[in-house]
Design an enzyme around this catalytic site. Structure first.
Site, PDB file in Angstrom:
ATOM      1  N   GLU A 119      33.334  49.563  31.205  1.00 17.93           N
ATOM      2  CA  GLU A 119      33.816  48.969  29.849  1.00 17.93           C
ATOM      3  C   GLU A 119      34.495  47.650  29.916  1.00 17.93           C
ATOM      4  O   GLU A 119      35.324  47.639  30.800  1.00 17.93           O
ATOM      5  CB  GLU A 119      34.661  50.020  29.191  1.00 17.93           C
ATOM      6  CG  GLU A 119      33.934  51.204  28.559  1.00 17.93           C
ATOM      7  CD  GLU A 119      34.293  52.506  29.099  1.00 17.93           C
ATOM      8  OE1 GLU A 119      35.409  52.713  29.801  1.00 17.93           O
ATOM      9  OE2 GLU A 119      33.669  53.573  29.090  1.00 17.93           O
TER      10      GLU A 119
ATOM     11  N   TYR B  74      29.751  39.824  34.861  1.00 17.89           N
ATOM     12  CA  TYR B  74      29.161  41.027  34.808  1.00 17.89           C
ATOM     13  C   TYR B  74      27.416  40.755  34.325  1.00 17.89           C
ATOM     14  O   TYR B  74      26.557  41.314  34.975  1.00 17.89           O
ATOM     15  CB  TYR B  74      29.293  42.175  34.014  1.00 17.89           C
ATOM     16  CG  TYR B  74      30.680  42.842  34.433  1.00 17.89           C
ATOM     17  CD1 TYR B  74      30.918  43.137  35.568  1.00 17.89           C
ATOM     18  CD2 TYR B  74      31.780  42.787  33.603  1.00 17.89           C
ATOM     19  CE1 TYR B  74      32.070  43.807  36.313  1.00 17.89           C
ATOM     20  CE2 TYR B  74      33.152  43.388  34.079  1.00 17.89           C
ATOM     21  CZ  TYR B  74      33.036  43.872  35.215  1.00 17.89           C
ATOM     22  OH  TYR B  74      34.283  44.312  35.745  1.00 17.89           O
TER      23      TYR B  74
HETATM   24  C1  LIG Z   1      37.208  38.515  35.265  1.00 22.00           C
HETATM   25  C2  LIG Z   1      37.920  38.170  36.664  1.00 22.00           C
HETATM   26  C3  LIG Z   1      37.933  39.745  37.489  1.00 22.00           C
HETATM   27  C4  LIG Z   1      37.065  37.364  37.369  1.00 22.00           C
HETATM   28  O1  LIG Z   1      37.424  37.136  38.688  1.00 22.00           O
HETATM   29  P1  LIG Z   1      37.056  35.862  39.616  1.00 22.00           P
HETATM   30  O2  LIG Z   1      37.619  36.050  41.011  1.00 22.00           O
HETATM   31  O3  LIG Z   1      37.637  34.574  39.148  1.00 22.00           O
HETATM   32  O4  LIG Z   1      35.583  35.937  39.357  1.00 22.00           O
HETATM   33  P2  LIG Z   1      34.718  34.984  40.137  1.00 22.00           P
HETATM   34  O5  LIG Z   1      35.115  33.847  40.829  1.00 22.00           O
HETATM   35  O6  LIG Z   1      34.001  36.148  41.136  1.00 22.00           O
HETATM   36  O7  LIG Z   1      33.456  34.660  39.054  1.00 22.00           O
HETATM   37  C5  LIG Z   1      32.086  34.795  39.394  1.00 22.00           C
HETATM   38  C6  LIG Z   1      31.232  34.374  37.985  1.00 22.00           C
HETATM   39  O8  LIG Z   1      31.941  35.018  36.869  1.00 22.00           O
HETATM   40  C7  LIG Z   1      31.828  34.245  35.550  1.00 22.00           C
HETATM   41  N1  LIG Z   1      33.361  33.842  35.388  1.00 22.00           N
HETATM   42  C8  LIG Z   1      34.342  34.184  35.949  1.00 22.00           C
HETATM   43  N2  LIG Z   1      35.432  33.770  35.243  1.00 22.00           N
HETATM   44  C9  LIG Z   1      35.030  32.928  34.205  1.00 22.00           C
HETATM   45  C10 LIG Z   1      35.700  32.299  33.375  1.00 22.00           C
HETATM   46  N3  LIG Z   1      37.128  32.354  33.086  1.00 22.00           N
HETATM   47  N4  LIG Z   1      34.914  31.800  32.351  1.00 22.00           N
HETATM   48  C11 LIG Z   1      33.434  31.826  32.173  1.00 22.00           C
HETATM   49  N5  LIG Z   1      32.885  32.452  33.425  1.00 22.00           N
HETATM   50  C12 LIG Z   1      33.550  33.034  34.389  1.00 22.00           C
HETATM   51  C13 LIG Z   1      31.339  32.883  36.209  1.00 22.00           C
HETATM   52  O9  LIG Z   1      29.865  33.100  36.090  1.00 22.00           O
HETATM   53  C14 LIG Z   1      31.462  32.916  37.745  1.00 22.00           C
HETATM   54  O10 LIG Z   1      30.722  32.107  38.469  1.00 22.00           O
HETATM   55  P3  LIG Z   1      30.977  30.555  39.006  1.00 22.00           P
HETATM   56  O11 LIG Z   1      32.267  30.579  39.178  1.00 22.00           O
HETATM   57  O12 LIG Z   1      29.905  30.391  39.837  1.00 22.00           O
HETATM   58  O13 LIG Z   1      30.597  30.037  37.530  1.00 22.00           O
HETATM   59  C15 LIG Z   1      39.223  37.556  36.418  1.00 22.00           C
HETATM   60  O14 LIG Z   1      39.119  36.758  35.778  1.00 22.00           O
HETATM   61  C16 LIG Z   1      40.571  38.511  36.101  1.00 22.00           C
HETATM   62  O15 LIG Z   1      41.154  39.166  37.062  1.00 22.00           O
HETATM   63  N6  LIG Z   1      40.811  38.694  34.965  1.00 22.00           N
HETATM   64  C17 LIG Z   1      41.722  39.719  34.457  1.00 22.00           C
HETATM   65  C18 LIG Z   1      41.472  41.025  34.558  1.00 22.00           C
HETATM   66  C19 LIG Z   1      39.993  41.341  33.872  1.00 22.00           C
HETATM   67  O16 LIG Z   1      39.938  40.940  32.691  1.00 22.00           O
HETATM   68  N7  LIG Z   1      39.167  42.291  34.570  1.00 22.00           N
HETATM   69  C20 LIG Z   1      37.731  42.694  34.271  1.00 22.00           C
HETATM   70  C21 LIG Z   1      38.217  43.754  33.418  1.00 22.00           C
HETATM   71  S1  LIG Z   1      36.504  44.389  33.009  1.00 22.00           S
END
Ligand SMILES: CC(C)(COP(=O)(O)OP(=O)(O)OC[C@H]1O[C@@H](n2cnc3c(N)ncnc32)[C@H](O)[C@@H]1OP(=O)(O)O)[C@@H](O)C(=O)NCCC(=O)NCCS
Length: 162
Positions: A106, A118
């Site tokens: 979710e 995702y």
């Molecule tokens: C969501 C989250 C886990 C992503 O972590 P991350 O390590 O930065 O993600 P990644 O670097 O592996 O990103 C992979 C891809 O996801 C997408 N993405 C990640 N962050 C993004 C952003 N801020 N805006 C748009 N796309 C994004 C992109 O497609 C990215 O690929 P790219 O960097 O080559 O464009 C992080 O922002 C986080 O911890 N957020 C707070 C907690 C949360 O929301 N968890 C998920 C709950 S379901």
């Protein structure tokens, strides 16, 4: 960067990382309980230079042919380096090895970063939960249920589809 399988002894460190990713974060006791189950896949990434510090975490629950991402987070200063993508892929591979054929989660409707992550991994909407999350200010947000078949790497990212 090192990928690590977690145990109940990591609960305190996990709670610290989680509190920097979510408001409110989960308690150390919640992590201890989840990590004590053999149906939980719990992985983290740590920096080679600072081996005691976790920078990203994921917990996945496996129940027969289904699995669910319970939580996923990367520390704010370590985002957009592919850590969450690596953790989703590694935990989905592990869940598949344990017998899961699909994976759900979710995500808050307004969480653009997680939704983009995702979808790039082949997850598609499978339903909606109204007023599912309550944030630190008491505001309610809808959740989207996302689903992907396992193994994940058999499915190309949305962007590469015709
Ligand atoms: C969501 C989250 C886990 C992503 O972590 P991350 O390590 O930065 O993600 P990644 O670097 O592996 O990103 C992979 C891809 O996801 C997408 N993405 C990640 N962050 C993004 C952003 N801020 N805006 C748009 N796309 C994004 C992109 O497609 C990215 O690929 P790219 O960097 O080559 O464009 C992080 O922002 C986080 O911890 N957020 C707070 C907690 C949360 O929301 N968890 C998920 C709950 S379901």
């Amino acid at each position: 960067m090192m990928l690590e399988r977690l145990s109940p002894g990591d609960a305190d460190r996990l709670a610290l990382v989680h509190a920097r990713c979510f408001r409110p974060g989960w308690s150390a006791q919640s992590f201890r309980d989840l990590l004590a189950r053999d149906t939980t896949v719990a992985l983290a990434l740590r920096d080679d230079d600072r081996p005691r510090e976790l920078i990203a975490l994921i917990l996945v629950q496996v129940a027969a042919e289904q699995s669910e991402i319970l939580t996923l987070g990367t520390l704010p200063e370590a985002r957009r380096r592919g850590h969450a993508r690596a953790l989703v892929l590694a935990s989905a591979t592990q869940a598949h090895r344990m017998g899961a054929r699909e994976i759900f989660l979710e995500v808050a409707k307004d969480n653009a970063a997680a939704s983009a992550l995702y979808r790039s991994l082949g997850f598609l909407p499978a339903g909606e939960r109204r007023a599912y999350y309550r944030d630190a200010n008491g505001r309610l947000t809808d959740a989207i249920i996302l689903r992907a078949p396992l193994p994940l790497d058999a499915f190309p990212p949305e962007s590469s589809k015709a």
